[in-house]
Design a protein around this motif. Structure first.
Motif, PDB file in Angstrom:
ATOM      1  N   LEU A 150      89.391  43.018  41.902  1.00  0.00           N
ATOM      2  CA  LEU A 150      90.142  42.749  40.674  1.00  0.00           C
ATOM      3  C   LEU A 150      91.039  41.508  40.690  1.00  0.00           C
ATOM      4  CD1 LEU A 150      91.267  46.145  39.139  1.00  0.00           C
ATOM      5  CD2 LEU A 150      89.760  44.434  38.163  1.00  0.00           C
ATOM      6  N   PRO A 151      91.840  41.268  41.724  1.00  0.00           N
ATOM      7  CA  PRO A 151      92.783  40.153  41.624  1.00  0.00           C
ATOM      8  C   PRO A 151      92.135  38.813  41.316  1.00  0.00           C
ATOM      9  CG  PRO A 151      93.316  41.542  43.499  1.00  0.00           C
ATOM     10  CD  PRO A 151      91.992  42.002  42.978  1.00  0.00           C
ATOM     11  N   ALA A 152      90.961  38.557  41.884  1.00  0.00           N
ATOM     12  CA  ALA A 152      90.305  37.262  41.695  1.00  0.00           C
ATOM     13  C   ALA A 152      89.250  37.283  40.600  1.00  0.00           C
ATOM     14  CB  ALA A 152      89.644  36.827  43.010  1.00  0.00           C
ATOM     15  N   ARG A 153      88.999  38.452  40.014  1.00  0.00           N
ATOM     16  CA  ARG A 153      87.894  38.553  39.069  1.00  0.00           C
ATOM     17  C   ARG A 153      88.351  39.274  37.803  1.00  0.00           C
ATOM     18  NH1 ARG A 153      86.023  39.641  44.200  1.00  0.00           N
ATOM     19  NH2 ARG A 153      84.395  38.254  44.963  1.00  0.00           N
ATOM     20  N   ALA A 154      89.026  38.553  36.941  1.00  0.00           N
ATOM     21  CA  ALA A 154      89.448  39.118  35.662  1.00  0.00           C
ATOM     22  C   ALA A 154      88.418  38.785  34.600  1.00  0.00           C
ATOM     23  CB  ALA A 154      90.807  38.546  35.258  1.00  0.00           C
ATOM     24  N   VAL A 155      88.291  39.632  33.599  1.00  0.00           N
ATOM     25  CA  VAL A 155      87.383  39.345  32.498  1.00  0.00           C
ATOM     26  C   VAL A 155      87.883  38.107  31.772  1.00  0.00           C
ATOM     27  CG1 VAL A 155      86.525  40.175  30.273  1.00  0.00           C
ATOM     28  CG2 VAL A 155      86.684  41.727  32.209  1.00  0.00           C
ATOM     29  N   VAL A 166      87.475  46.387  28.516  1.00  0.00           N
ATOM     30  CA  VAL A 166      86.106  45.908  28.360  1.00  0.00           C
ATOM     31  C   VAL A 166      85.470  46.542  27.129  1.00  0.00           C
ATOM     32  CG1 VAL A 166      83.833  45.785  29.426  1.00  0.00           C
ATOM     33  CG2 VAL A 166      85.880  45.562  30.836  1.00  0.00           C
ATOM     34  N   GLN A 167      85.662  47.828  26.952  1.00  0.00           N
ATOM     35  CA  GLN A 167      84.997  48.531  25.848  1.00  0.00           C
ATOM     36  C   GLN A 167      85.557  48.139  24.489  1.00  0.00           C
ATOM     37  OE1 GLN A 167      85.493  52.739  25.123  1.00  0.00           O
ATOM     38  NE2 GLN A 167      83.288  53.040  25.263  1.00  0.00           N
ATOM     39  N   THR A 168      86.806  47.686  24.433  1.00  0.00           N
ATOM     40  CA  THR A 168      87.404  47.350  23.142  1.00  0.00           C
ATOM     41  C   THR A 168      86.875  46.041  22.580  1.00  0.00           C
ATOM     42  OG1 THR A 168      89.272  46.335  24.319  1.00  0.00           O
ATOM     43  CG2 THR A 168      89.541  48.610  23.547  1.00  0.00           C
ATOM     44  N   VAL A 169      86.064  45.296  23.355  1.00  0.00           N
ATOM     45  CA  VAL A 169      85.451  44.081  22.821  1.00  0.00           C
ATOM     46  C   VAL A 169      84.247  44.491  21.985  1.00  0.00           C
ATOM     47  CG1 VAL A 169      84.347  41.890  23.371  1.00  0.00           C
ATOM     48  CG2 VAL A 169      86.194  42.766  24.825  1.00  0.00           C
ATOM     49  N   PRO A 170      84.238  44.259  20.670  1.00  0.00           N
ATOM     50  CA  PRO A 170      83.107  44.662  19.826  1.00  0.00           C
ATOM     51  C   PRO A 170      81.831  43.936  20.222  1.00  0.00           C
ATOM     52  CG  PRO A 170      85.034  44.086  18.496  1.00  0.00           C
ATOM     53  CD  PRO A 170      85.317  43.645  19.894  1.00  0.00           C
ATOM     54  N   GLU A 176      77.303  37.543  28.628  1.00  0.00           N
ATOM     55  CA  GLU A 176      76.394  38.302  29.486  1.00  0.00           C
ATOM     56  C   GLU A 176      77.119  39.462  30.161  1.00  0.00           C
ATOM     57  OE1 GLU A 176      73.645  37.750  33.490  1.00  0.00           O
ATOM     58  OE2 GLU A 176      74.389  35.982  32.424  1.00  0.00           O
ATOM     59  N   PHE A 177      78.317  39.195  30.651  1.00  0.00           N
ATOM     60  CA  PHE A 177      79.037  40.271  31.329  1.00  0.00           C
ATOM     61  C   PHE A 177      79.365  41.409  30.372  1.00  0.00           C
ATOM     62  CE2 PHE A 177      83.032  42.389  32.318  1.00  0.00           C
ATOM     63  CZ  PHE A 177      82.665  43.014  33.486  1.00  0.00           C
ATOM     64  N   HIS A 178      79.832  41.092  29.175  1.00  0.00           N
ATOM     65  CA  HIS A 178      80.200  42.149  28.232  1.00  0.00           C
ATOM     66  C   HIS A 178      78.995  42.984  27.820  1.00  0.00           C
ATOM     67  CE1 HIS A 178      84.414  41.414  27.894  1.00  0.00           C
ATOM     68  NE2 HIS A 178      84.242  40.132  27.609  1.00  0.00           N
ATOM     69  N   GLU A 179      77.837  42.354  27.712  1.00  0.00           N
ATOM     70  CA  GLU A 179      76.633  43.108  27.389  1.00  0.00           C
ATOM     71  C   GLU A 179      76.230  44.016  28.543  1.00  0.00           C
ATOM     72  OE1 GLU A 179      74.910  43.506  24.593  1.00  0.00           O
ATOM     73  OE2 GLU A 179      76.506  42.360  23.640  1.00  0.00           O
ATOM     74  N   ARG A 180      76.281  43.481  29.766  1.00  0.00           N
ATOM     75  CA  ARG A 180      75.857  44.251  30.929  1.00  0.00           C
ATOM     76  C   ARG A 180      76.835  45.362  31.280  1.00  0.00           C
ATOM     77  NH1 ARG A 180      74.273  40.165  35.679  1.00  0.00           N
ATOM     78  NH2 ARG A 180      74.199  42.164  36.761  1.00  0.00           N
ATOM     79  N   SER A 181      78.072  45.219  30.856  1.00  0.00           N
ATOM     80  CA  SER A 181      79.091  46.196  31.240  1.00  0.00           C
ATOM     81  C   SER A 181      79.089  47.442  30.361  1.00  0.00           C
ATOM     82  CB  SER A 181      80.477  45.557  31.188  1.00  0.00           C
ATOM     83  OG  SER A 181      80.853  45.273  29.854  1.00  0.00           O
ATOM     84  N   ARG A 182      78.404  47.411  29.239  1.00  0.00           N
ATOM     85  CA  ARG A 182      78.523  48.522  28.297  1.00  0.00           C
ATOM     86  C   ARG A 182      78.021  49.847  28.874  1.00  0.00           C
ATOM     87  NH1 ARG A 182      80.439  46.471  23.785  1.00  0.00           N
ATOM     88  NH2 ARG A 182      80.057  44.263  23.334  1.00  0.00           N
ATOM     89  N   GLY A 183      76.910  49.823  29.581  1.00  0.00           N
ATOM     90  CA  GLY A 183      76.404  51.060  30.175  1.00  0.00           C
ATOM     91  C   GLY A 183      77.357  51.651  31.201  1.00  0.00           C
ATOM     92  N   PRO A 184      77.783  50.875  32.221  1.00  0.00           N
ATOM     93  CA  PRO A 184      78.749  51.395  33.192  1.00  0.00           C
ATOM     94  C   PRO A 184      80.058  51.857  32.560  1.00  0.00           C
ATOM     95  CG  PRO A 184      77.723  49.397  34.031  1.00  0.00           C
ATOM     96  CD  PRO A 184      77.255  49.551  32.619  1.00  0.00           C
ATOM     97  N   LEU A 201      80.985  41.330  38.340  1.00  0.00           N
ATOM     98  CA  LEU A 201      81.549  40.346  37.421  1.00  0.00           C
ATOM     99  C   LEU A 201      81.496  38.934  38.001  1.00  0.00           C
ATOM    100  CD1 LEU A 201      83.032  39.431  34.921  1.00  0.00           C
ATOM    101  CD2 LEU A 201      85.157  40.247  35.939  1.00  0.00           C
ATOM    102  N   ASP A 202      81.895  38.786  39.245  1.00  0.00           N
ATOM    103  CA  ASP A 202      81.913  37.454  39.860  1.00  0.00           C
ATOM    104  C   ASP A 202      80.500  36.880  39.949  1.00  0.00           C
ATOM    105  OD1 ASP A 202      83.291  35.277  41.372  1.00  0.00           O
ATOM    106  OD2 ASP A 202      81.994  35.985  42.972  1.00  0.00           O
ATOM    107  N   THR A 203      79.548  37.723  40.339  1.00  0.00           N
ATOM    108  CA  THR A 203      78.163  37.261  40.446  1.00  0.00           C
ATOM    109  C   THR A 203      77.630  36.811  39.087  1.00  0.00           C
ATOM    110  OG1 THR A 203      77.773  38.811  42.259  1.00  0.00           O
ATOM    111  CG2 THR A 203      75.836  37.930  41.144  1.00  0.00           C
ATOM    112  N   THR A 204      77.944  37.592  38.048  1.00  0.00           N
ATOM    113  CA  THR A 204      77.481  37.253  36.703  1.00  0.00           C
ATOM    114  C   THR A 204      78.044  35.917  36.239  1.00  0.00           C
ATOM    115  OG1 THR A 204      77.319  39.595  36.134  1.00  0.00           O
ATOM    116  CG2 THR A 204      77.428  38.032  34.305  1.00  0.00           C
TER     117      THR A 204
END
Length: 234
Positions: free
Chosen positions: A38-43, A128-132, A150-158, A219-222
């Motif tokens: 988390l510290p180095a990888r914020a949305v 993350v989920q509050t982003v429409p 890309e990250f917001h799309e991929r994160s919806r399932g998790p 997130l960082d990889t994406t």
């Protein structure tokens, strides 16, 4: 090692604490992965997500650490102190406390601690989920807008999986709380009946923690992958 005369209640109670102890250590491992990521990888565009999420997860990790440090108890009622101590050492658990209302405390405490954990993970992914869907998100300096989308799309399932666990765990913890009365007030099969909600609480929280760890590490990889595609001359 099983004491002659041990009841099924003793065996199930000890086995439940063994399972919980192993599961709690795995969950702590996943929480440490989240805290490391988390510290180095914020949305991008939502920095408070990392700050608030780190705080909530760190508090949950602290509760788990205290529970494990205090020791989950072996259950061997009716045995002397010496035998109980040997039994606890053989199983790797703490010696059983005095009989009475405290007998239900470990099960309830495990449930309450896991409820705090899954609630912290729910808070972690709320931002993350509050982003429409399809909403533009402002990327940070040097970050690709393609990576953000890309990250917001991929994160919806998790995110849905974690939030689903957070919805279910309190209900199972409410069932565990019914075990609070002193043992004389319990029906003979009370500990057997409490195993199912305890199992589901552990299973759901463990799945949510592992998913959160993979989500934050991904997130960082994406971001790096999408940025490389955008900057590629080909």
């Amino acid at each position: 090692m099983v004491k002659r005369g041990a009841t099924s209640d003793d065996i199930l109670g000890t086995a439940a604490m063994l399972v919980c102890g192993r599961a709690l250590r795995l969950i702590r491992g996943d929480l440490r992965r989240v805290l490391t990521a988390l510290p180095a990888r914020a949305v991008p565009g939502r920095r408070a997500w990392a700050v608030d999420g780190h705080r909530s997860v760190a508090e949950a990790d602290g509760h788990l650490a205290r529970l494990l440090d205090d020791g989950l108890p072996a259950v061997l009622r009716g045995a002397g102190t010496a035998l109980t101590t040997v039994f606890a050492e053989e199983t790797g658990l703490a010696a059983t406390g005095p009989a009475g209302a405290a007998a239900s405390a470990p099960v309830i405490e495990v449930g309450q601690t896991l409820a705090r954990t899954v609630r912290a993970l729910d808070e972690l992914v709320t931002g993350v989920q509050t982003v429409p869907a399809g909403a533009p998100v402002q990327p940070g300096p040097g970050e690709s807008p393609y990576a953000v989308a890309e990250f917001h799309e991929r994160s919806r399932g998790p995110v849905e999986l974690i939030r689903g666990a957070a919805f279910q765990v309190p209900a199972f913890c409410a069932l565990l709380d019914l075990y609070r009365p002193a043992p004389p007030e319990h029906p003979p099969t009370a500990r057997h009946a409490v195993w199912q909600p305890l199992r589901e609480t552990v299973r759901l929280t463990g799945g949510a923690a592992h998913t959160a760890a993979r989500l934050t590490e991904d997130l960082d990889t994406t971001l790096r992958s999408a940025s490389r595609m955008r900057l590629s001359p080909f």
